[in-house]
Design a protein around this motif. Sequence first.
Motif, PDB file in Angstrom:
ATOM      1  N   UNK A 161       2.513   6.365 -41.990  1.00 54.39           N
ATOM      2  CA  UNK A 161       1.864   6.238 -40.684  1.00 54.39           C
ATOM      3  C   UNK A 161       2.728   5.361 -39.782  1.00 54.39           C
ATOM      4  N   UNK A 162       2.573   5.547 -38.488  1.00 57.27           N
ATOM      5  CA  UNK A 162       3.277   4.699 -37.517  1.00 57.27           C
ATOM      6  C   UNK A 162       2.771   3.267 -37.654  1.00 57.27           C
ATOM      7  N   UNK A 163       3.658   2.300 -37.431  1.00 56.21           N
ATOM      8  CA  UNK A 163       3.246   0.898 -37.465  1.00 56.21           C
ATOM      9  C   UNK A 163       3.879   0.162 -36.286  1.00 56.21           C
ATOM     10  N   UNK A 164       3.165  -0.844 -35.801  1.00 54.55           N
ATOM     11  CA  UNK A 164       3.623  -1.613 -34.649  1.00 54.55           C
ATOM     12  C   UNK A 164       4.915  -2.348 -34.979  1.00 54.55           C
ATOM     13  N   UNK A 165       5.794  -2.463 -33.997  1.00 52.27           N
ATOM     14  CA  UNK A 165       7.043  -3.208 -34.141  1.00 52.27           C
ATOM     15  C   UNK A 165       6.850  -4.574 -33.510  1.00 52.27           C
ATOM     16  N   UNK A 166       7.081  -5.621 -34.285  1.00 53.20           N
ATOM     17  CA  UNK A 166       6.926  -6.989 -33.819  1.00 53.20           C
ATOM     18  C   UNK A 166       7.983  -7.272 -32.743  1.00 53.20           C
ATOM     19  N   UNK A 167       7.528  -7.658 -31.559  1.00 55.26           N
ATOM     20  CA  UNK A 167       8.439  -7.927 -30.442  1.00 55.26           C
ATOM     21  C   UNK A 167       8.670  -9.419 -30.210  1.00 55.26           C
ATOM     22  N   UNK A 221       2.192   0.231 -26.531  1.00 54.02           N
ATOM     23  CA  UNK A 221       2.325  -0.149 -27.934  1.00 54.02           C
ATOM     24  C   UNK A 221       3.637   0.414 -28.444  1.00 54.02           C
ATOM     25  N   UNK A 222       4.540  -0.486 -28.848  1.00 53.85           N
ATOM     26  CA  UNK A 222       5.842  -0.092 -29.387  1.00 53.85           C
ATOM     27  C   UNK A 222       5.693   0.007 -30.892  1.00 53.85           C
ATOM     28  N   UNK A 223       5.936   1.208 -31.445  1.00 54.80           N
ATOM     29  CA  UNK A 223       5.727   1.403 -32.876  1.00 54.80           C
ATOM     30  C   UNK A 223       6.766   2.342 -33.460  1.00 54.80           C
ATOM     31  N   UNK A 224       6.849   2.318 -34.783  1.00 56.35           N
ATOM     32  CA  UNK A 224       7.746   3.222 -35.492  1.00 56.35           C
ATOM     33  C   UNK A 224       7.199   4.645 -35.385  1.00 56.35           C
ATOM     34  N   UNK A 225       8.047   5.597 -35.608  1.00 57.77           N
ATOM     35  CA  UNK A 225       7.607   6.996 -35.605  1.00 57.77           C
ATOM     36  C   UNK A 225       6.891   7.287 -36.924  1.00 57.77           C
ATOM     37  N   UNK A 226       5.845   8.067 -36.838  1.00 55.49           N
ATOM     38  CA  UNK A 226       5.159   8.469 -38.069  1.00 55.49           C
ATOM     39  C   UNK A 226       5.902   9.652 -38.684  1.00 55.49           C
ATOM     40  N   UNK A 227       5.764   9.777 -39.984  1.00 60.44           N
ATOM     41  CA  UNK A 227       6.348  10.910 -40.701  1.00 60.44           C
ATOM     42  C   UNK A 227       5.232  11.564 -41.505  1.00 60.44           C
TER      43      UNK A 227
END
Length: 127
Positions: free
Chosen positions: A29-35, A19-25
Amino acid sequence: MKEINYEINQGDGFQLSLLYQTASTTTTAASAINLTGSSVVIQVRDAPGGAYLAASAIGYAASPVLGGPVDMTAASAGVVGINLPGSMTKLFNIPKSAYQIQVTQPGPNLPITLAQGWFKVNPSVIQ
């Protein structure tokens, strides 16, 4: 990037879902990156940058193959499936082979490594 290592018997199938996602801060929250429109490649070699290429596969979100070596049927949700059949893993070097998985998104983006590390390869008893 931290290495992710796996142990496999030479000639066995191998499956992995990434699962490729943004980093959480602390505030988001982390969210998936549309590929969608991306491509993903996996290569397995005797060593990083090594001359012996044991396996290589590429998948395209624009023409996904369900269950293929690089399955991008869920690319819009940021999910990439890696499905290496025994016919590929039997070519892996014993006692170990290096791997790297990269995604390239549309536009001027450069490849980004999703995962890399080593396969500890055990010889198969069944021939």
